[in-house]
Design a protein around this motif. Structure first.
Motif, PDB file in Angstrom:
ATOM      1  N   TRP A  27       3.283  -1.904  -2.708  1.00  0.00           N
ATOM      2  CA  TRP A  27       1.852  -1.809  -2.425  1.00  0.00           C
ATOM      3  C   TRP A  27       1.023  -2.212  -3.640  1.00  0.00           C
ATOM      4  O   TRP A  27      -0.005  -2.881  -3.504  1.00  0.00           O
ATOM      5  N   ALA A  90      -2.461  -0.688   6.636  1.00  0.00           N
ATOM      6  CA  ALA A  90      -1.520  -1.805   6.495  1.00  0.00           C
ATOM      7  C   ALA A  90      -1.444  -2.610   7.777  1.00  0.00           C
ATOM      8  O   ALA A  90      -1.457  -3.846   7.748  1.00  0.00           O
ATOM      9  N   ILE A 125       3.398  -5.494   1.891  1.00  0.00           N
ATOM     10  CA  ILE A 125       2.841  -4.306   2.541  1.00  0.00           C
ATOM     11  C   ILE A 125       3.765  -3.843   3.661  1.00  0.00           C
ATOM     12  O   ILE A 125       4.041  -2.644   3.797  1.00  0.00           O
TER      13      ILE A 125
END
Length: 143
Positions: A27, A90, A125
């Protein structure tokens, strides 16, 4: 001879599994890539945006980036609700980015400058979300 099982003080959280750390770092790498893609898209749009709109968009982008970074730190501490919010964000980011790849008209350079960071960021992600929902990681989120 077997080793005694780990004993933790009552009420303490389990140790952070490697999946959570790896998901966190995925991330962390993806966040600036996605921000870069958005900024490139904003400045290379076929229609020029007025200055106040660009300034407001950059302020909102900064706020969202700081909120996501804060959520990432909280996620490492074991907050389940943060993992849920990050997962929803996400999904939204990946869907928005994928749809924007195929629907917006861009010049060749702008298309490459947008697609590179966004594709890599989306994959990172998605990998981070996957790792945060594995069994060991799931047991870590107790708050």
């Amino acid at each position: 001879m077997t080793e005694p099982p780990e004993t933790r003080p009552a009420g303490s959280s389990p140790t952070r599994p490697p999946d959570v750390d790896t998901g966190f770092w995925l991330w962390v790498v993806a966040l600036p890539l996605m921000v870069t893609g958005y900024v490139v898209d904003m400045f290379t749009a076929s229609e020029r945006l007025p200055g106040p709109v660009v300034a407001f968009s950059l302020v909102i982008l900064f706020v969202i980036t700081v909120v996501v970074a804060t959520f990432l730190v909280l996620m490492r501490q074991g907050y389940r609700w943060v993992r849920t919010v990050l997962t929803g964000g996400a999904i939204a980011a990946v869907v928005f980015s994928a749809s924007s790849l195929f629907t917006a008209d861009r010049h060749a350079f702008a298309a490459l400058a947008y697609a590179g960071p966004v594709i890599i960021g989306s994959v990172l992600i998605a990998g981070g979300v996957f790792l945060l929902h594995r069994k060991d990681a799931h047991e870590f989120f107790t708050r």
